[in-house]
Structures are given as C-alpha cells and as structure tokens.
Design an enzyme around this catalytic site. Structure first.
Site, PDB file in Angstrom:
ATOM      1  N   HIS A  61      -4.352  14.790  -8.961  1.00  0.00           N
ATOM      2  CA  HIS A  61      -4.579  13.383  -9.328  1.00  0.00           C
ATOM      3  C   HIS A  61      -3.597  12.902 -10.405  1.00  0.00           C
ATOM      4  O   HIS A  61      -3.268  11.720 -10.459  1.00  0.00           O
ATOM      5  CB  HIS A  61      -6.024  13.190  -9.809  1.00  0.00           C
ATOM      6  CG  HIS A  61      -7.027  13.263  -8.696  1.00  0.00           C
ATOM      7  ND1 HIS A  61      -7.252  12.241  -7.824  1.00  0.00           N
ATOM      8  CD2 HIS A  61      -7.846  14.298  -8.296  1.00  0.00           C
ATOM      9  CE1 HIS A  61      -8.172  12.596  -6.943  1.00  0.00           C
ATOM     10  NE2 HIS A  61      -8.562  13.852  -7.210  1.00  0.00           N
ATOM     11  N   ASP A  63      -1.548   9.552 -10.203  1.00  0.00           N
ATOM     12  CA  ASP A  63      -1.465   8.514 -11.255  1.00  0.00           C
ATOM     13  C   ASP A  63      -0.006   8.174 -11.548  1.00  0.00           C
ATOM     14  O   ASP A  63       0.339   6.999 -11.743  1.00  0.00           O
ATOM     15  CB  ASP A  63      -2.161   9.009 -12.518  1.00  0.00           C
ATOM     16  CG  ASP A  63      -3.672   9.118 -12.337  1.00  0.00           C
ATOM     17  OD1 ASP A  63      -4.191   8.542 -11.353  1.00  0.00           O
ATOM     18  OD2 ASP A  63      -4.314   9.788 -13.176  1.00  0.00           O
ATOM     19  N   ASN A  83      -2.441  13.119  -3.813  1.00  0.00           N
ATOM     20  CA  ASN A  83      -3.509  13.649  -4.664  1.00  0.00           C
ATOM     21  C   ASN A  83      -3.900  15.059  -4.250  1.00  0.00           C
ATOM     22  O   ASN A  83      -4.128  15.940  -5.101  1.00  0.00           O
ATOM     23  CB  ASN A  83      -4.739  12.737  -4.598  1.00  0.00           C
ATOM     24  CG  ASN A  83      -4.550  11.460  -5.407  1.00  0.00           C
ATOM     25  OD1 ASN A  83      -3.824  11.464  -6.394  1.00  0.00           O
ATOM     26  ND2 ASN A  83      -5.203  10.381  -4.997  1.00  0.00           N
ATOM     27  N   ASP A 121       0.855  -1.186   0.000  1.00  0.00           N
ATOM     28  CA  ASP A 121       0.000   0.000   0.000  1.00  0.00           C
ATOM     29  C   ASP A 121       0.897   1.244   0.000  1.00  0.00           C
ATOM     30  O   ASP A 121       1.901   1.298   0.714  1.00  0.00           O
ATOM     31  CB  ASP A 121      -0.901   0.011   1.242  1.00  0.00           C
ATOM     32  CG  ASP A 121      -1.907   1.145   1.185  1.00  0.00           C
ATOM     33  OD1 ASP A 121      -2.973   0.939   0.579  1.00  0.00           O
ATOM     34  OD2 ASP A 121      -1.599   2.223   1.729  1.00  0.00           O
ATOM     35  N   GLU A 162      -4.826   2.340  -4.083  1.00  0.00           N
ATOM     36  CA  GLU A 162      -3.374   2.373  -4.031  1.00  0.00           C
ATOM     37  C   GLU A 162      -2.813   1.087  -3.443  1.00  0.00           C
ATOM     38  O   GLU A 162      -1.673   1.034  -3.021  1.00  0.00           O
ATOM     39  CB  GLU A 162      -2.895   3.586  -3.220  1.00  0.00           C
ATOM     40  CG  GLU A 162      -3.180   3.519  -1.737  1.00  0.00           C
ATOM     41  CD  GLU A 162      -4.575   4.001  -1.353  1.00  0.00           C
ATOM     42  OE1 GLU A 162      -4.810   4.214  -0.177  1.00  0.00           O
ATOM     43  OE2 GLU A 162      -5.431   4.164  -2.263  1.00  0.00           O
TER      44      GLU A 162
END
Length: 550
Positions: free
Chosen positions: A437, A441, A432, A424, A467
């Site tokens: 965002h 990504d 973010n 994780d 994630e």
C-alpha cells in the site's frame, strides 16, 4: 482568456480584534484627555482664585496708605482755603522772610509737635521755570504747611506701610516725615524731588497729570534701594501749590509679600511696575527663568489683559493687575512645582492609571491576538482537511463537486465552453498487491503531482475515488481538453516510481473526456457521467489511452 471566478476570500479574522482594541484605546484616551482638560481648567481657576486672594491682602495694605494720603490732601486743601492766623503762624512767616535768601534753610517753630520746613533760596528757585514763590499765595501756603506739619506727627514710621510721606512745594520748600539730617541732604533731596516724574508730571498743564500718579520703580537717593512713589497734586482755587507724595520701598513690599504669601501659592511671585520692571520677588524651590522670548510674550499679554493665565514652555504664569497700585502681581510656576500641588498629584495619578490601563490593554491585545491567530490556523487546517485529500493534496469529492457545480453555472451564464476529464490509474490493485500500500500511495501522489503541474491555476482537479480523479477545465473545448488529458497520460507513463534502492515500477492511466459544447449541457453530473463512461471505454479497449468519443 479570462479567469473563472474563484471562491470568495475569507475575511481577515484579526481586523475585528484590532478595531475593538483601537476603539477601547481611543475611548480611554478621550476620557483621560477630557479629565486632563478639566484638571487644567480647575488648576487655572485655582491659580486665579489664589492670586486674587493674595492680591486683596496687598491691595488692602496699599489702600490704607492711599486713604491716609487722600486724608492729608483734603486737610491741606482745607488749610489753604481756611488759613489759621496764630502767633506760631505769624512767627513762622516772619522767620521765613529772614531765611529765604539763604542757599538752604530749615524753619522749625518752637513747638515739639511740628516738623521743620526745609527750603532753598530765591535765587536757586529761579533756575527752574516750574518753581515759583508767588507772594499772593505764599503766606497762606506757609500757614497751611505749618498746620500740616502738626498733623504729620501722628504718623508712625515703624507701623506705616509707606516708608516716607512728604509735601513738596513749588515755593522752594518741603516737609517730610523723615527730615533731612544735614543741609547738604536737604538741598539734594529738594533738587531731586522736583525733577522726579511724580512731581513734574503733576503740573495741571501736563497730559500725565492725574489724581493719583504712580512712578515706575527707581533707586532712592540715600541708599533706600528700589522704591515706588505715588503722588497727588495740591490745587486750590485754580493754583497749583505742590505735590503730596508717599514712598514704598522694595524692602517693605517684600516684607508684606512674605507675610501675606499663602503656602499653596507655589512658584516665583513677582511685583512688576507698569514698565514691566521687577520691584520685588519671592522665590520658590525649583524656579526656572523665562527666556527673553517668553518674557516678551508675557509682557504683551499683560498689557492686553489686566488678569490672565498662560503656559510658557513647561511653566504656567498667572497675573493680575493690582487695584490700588499701578503694578502687576505675577506668579510663575514650573511643571515640577505644579505637580507638587494636590491637583498635580491627581494629574500624575490619572496619567499613571491610564498608562497602566494602556499597558494592560496592549498585553490583552497580544494575548487575544495570539489566541485568534491560533484559532484561525486551526480553522484553516480544518477547512483544508474538509476540502482537500490529505495524501494527494487535491480537492476531495465533496469540495470538488461543489466547485464543479459553481464553475458550470458560471460558464453557462457566460456561454463559454467547459470540458471534463475523468482519470483512473491502470491496474492499481496489482500495485498494492505487488509492492504494498505504501507503493500505491506513492503512485497516487505521483498522479496528483503530474495533474497539478499540467493544469492552469483556475482549473480544478479532485480525487473522487480510490484511484479515480476528475478534472474540470473552464473555457476549454473538447479538443483542447483531450490534448490536456494526453499530456497527463504521457508524462505519467514516463515517470518511474521508486520502491526501494533496487526496485522501481511504472504506472499508466486511462482517461475519458467530454465537453459542454458536444453535449449541449452544463449539468455537472451529466458531464461527469459521460466522461466516466468514456473512461470505461478506454479501459476496455486496452487501457493507457484517452477516449473522447462514444
């Protein structure tokens, strides 16, 4: 270390297309070849039938002359056994006794319906042992010859197929339907006739003696051109008197061929004698000459079979032995001449239709092949989208757990260890919120890249949450899996992610590791739940670490 089983490879979607079109092509080729064979057989039968019809017209003409020859033979034999005693006969015998010592002589009785007897002297006769004047048979032969000369008047040289008819006697004289024009011609004619095979071979003592004997083609003595001669011996009461002969010139045979030839009998038409020498021919348009090798093959076949048909290169040759003549009729057609016939035009049409069909088949194959390829590409894309995460290019949740369960079952069957790593990204929400965002990504893509470059080709990894990532390591112990997780964590921590030309940031991850040996279980959900619990422990104990206990 053996590899874990991979999913079965998809079948080649193009193979059925190729096989179907190949089957259609082979079937069409078979049908076309079958029809071509039928056309060929039909062509050969037609050639045989046409040649047979043509042969009948020739044989009938020769038969008329041969019937006349046999009639004359019977008549002469009858005259020898029943000699006619008349004033003309006695006068002829008396005059013969006066002329027989002359080098050459002609005996013509005072009758407008008789043909002259043409002869040589006794001394000239003695030079050939086959010739003799036997006084015991001479008078009756002269009487029979005189009677025979009357019958010869009924012949019509303008209408008869044969060009000349004659009787050649061993006693030094002959009678001809075309009498000699001079004494020199008389002597040359008789000297030549008695040396020809058609005379000498009819000696009853000769193994070549025959009821009817045909010569090979030869050149006539007085500019008569090429000719054939048929002869029959005159034998009465065991004594051989001489030979009856008929001549058939090349000119008259050629005229008969030209008259009898049918328009459908294309190509070159030949008449050849028993020695395979050409007597005459009718040429056609676009004739082709046979090579010496082809000529030899044809002659061999003709000697083996009285009738037949064969292919020589691009030419078809049919032949048939004449019934009444010791000769063959041969028809040679080139491919071009054959194609000009109705069956040839059908063959061309059949070939053109098949080629057109093959062309359409090829076009259809290309169209369907491209369609199948596009459908296969679309299917591959849909399959990929159904199994992979579009951003990270790792397995999505459903595909990952499907392969996870399969690997777990395989390792359980093989009793080999298996490990699971749950990952994780630390503080992903802050990424973010802080950088946007797009930066988030990029972070996920960077994590997926590190995972992909660290794993083996038979390990599987998937994105199972926003994630969150999960990795399955078949045939791997808990200790080895912990080392793999640590390498991933370390490599990711060393990476810098570029936001723009002046801004960068770093991310870390936390991991939980478990193994089948430790748990004593291969159940996929149980292993993943344990790894997820240890991930939580790693996060609560400070993040950016690997937890393999607890």
């Amino acid at each position: 270390m053996p590899k874990s089983p991979l999913p079965p490879r998809a079948k080649n979607p193009f193979l059925p297309v190729h096989l179907c079109f190949l089957a259609v092509f082979l079937f069409s080729a078979f049908l076309t070849a079958h029809e071509a064979v039928e056309l060929k057989n039909n062509y050969e039968e037609r050639q045989r039938a046409q040649l047979a019809d043509f042969q009948k017209s020739l044989d009938s003409q020769f038969q008329e002359s041969l019937d006349e020859l046999m009639y004359y033979q019977k008549m002469l034999n009858y005259a020898l056994t029943h000699p006619l005693d008349s004033d003309h006969a006695r006068e002829a015998i008396r005059r013969f006794q006066q002329l027989r010592q002359q080098p050459t002589w002609q005996l013509q009785i005072a009758s407008p319906r008789s043909m002259p007897l043409n002869g040589i002297s006794d001394s000239r006769l003695q030079q050939d042992g086959l010739l003799q004047r036997d006084n015991a048979h001479l008078d009756q032969e002269l009487r029979a010859a005189l009677e025979f000369s009357f019958i010869m008047q009924f012949g019509d040289p303008a209408q008869d197929f044969h060009s000349r008819f004659w009787y050649t006697s061993r006693a030094g004289f002959y009678i001809s339907s075309r009498p000699p024009q001079s004494l020199q011609e008389l002597e040359e004619s008789y000297s030549t006739m008695v040396t020809r095979p058609y005379f000498r071979d009819q000696d009853p003592a000769s193994p070549l003696h025959a009821r009817l004997r045909w010569t090979e083609a030869y050149q006539g003595l007085f500019n008569e051109g090429l000719m054939l001669t048929v002869s029959t011996p005159i034998i009465s009461n065991g004594y051989w008197y001489g030979v009856l002969s008929m001549d058939f010139t090349q000119q008259r045979i050629h005229a008969l061929l030209s008259k009898a030839r049918q328009s459908y009998l294309q190509g070159k038409l030949l008449i050849v004698d028993r020695g395979m020498h050409e007597i005459t021919r009718l040429s056609g348009r676009h004739d082709q000459a046979l090579t010496p090798e082809q000529q030899a093959r044809l002659e061999q076949k003709m000697r083996e079979h009285p009738a037949g048909i064969m292919r020589l290169g691009t030419q078809f040759v049919s032949w048939s032995k004449l019934t009444n003549v010791d000769a063959w009729m041969v028809n040679i057609q080139s491919l071009r001449q054959g194609m000009a016939q109705p069956l040839g035009r059908v063959a061309i049409f059949l070939l053109a239709m098949w080629l057109l069909f093959v062309l359409l088949l090829v076009v259809s194959h290309r169209v369907i092949f491209r369609l199948v390829r596009r459908m296969d590409d679309l299917s591959s894309k849909l399959t990929w989208r159904a199994n992979y995460d579009g951003m990270t290019r790792l397995l999505n949740r459903n595909a990952f757990f499907e392969q996870f369960v399969a690997l777990a079952a395989h390792n359980k069957q093989q009793q080999t260890p298996m490990a699971v790593i749950q990952l994780d990204v630390d503080h992903f929400k802050n990424v973010n919120d802080t950088w946007g965002h797009a930066a988030g990504d990029q972070a996920l893509i960077r994590v997926a890249g590190v995972i992909s470059h660290t794993l083996r080709k038979y390990d599987i990894a998937g994105r199972i949450g926003g994630e969150e990532f999960c990795i399955v390591l078949p045939e791997t112990t808990l200790e080895d899996a912990s080392a793999v997780a640590e390498r991933i964590r370390t490599r990711l921590a060393a990476k810098t992610i570029l936001v723009n030309s002046t801004t960068t940031f770093n991310i870390t991850l936390s991991a939980g590791v478990t193994g089948s040996e430790e748990q004593g279980d291969y159940h996929a959900e149980s292993l993943q739940a344990t790894a997820d619990r240890r991930l939580y422990q790693a996060k609560t104990s400070g993040r950016n670490r690997v937890c393999a206990e607890g």
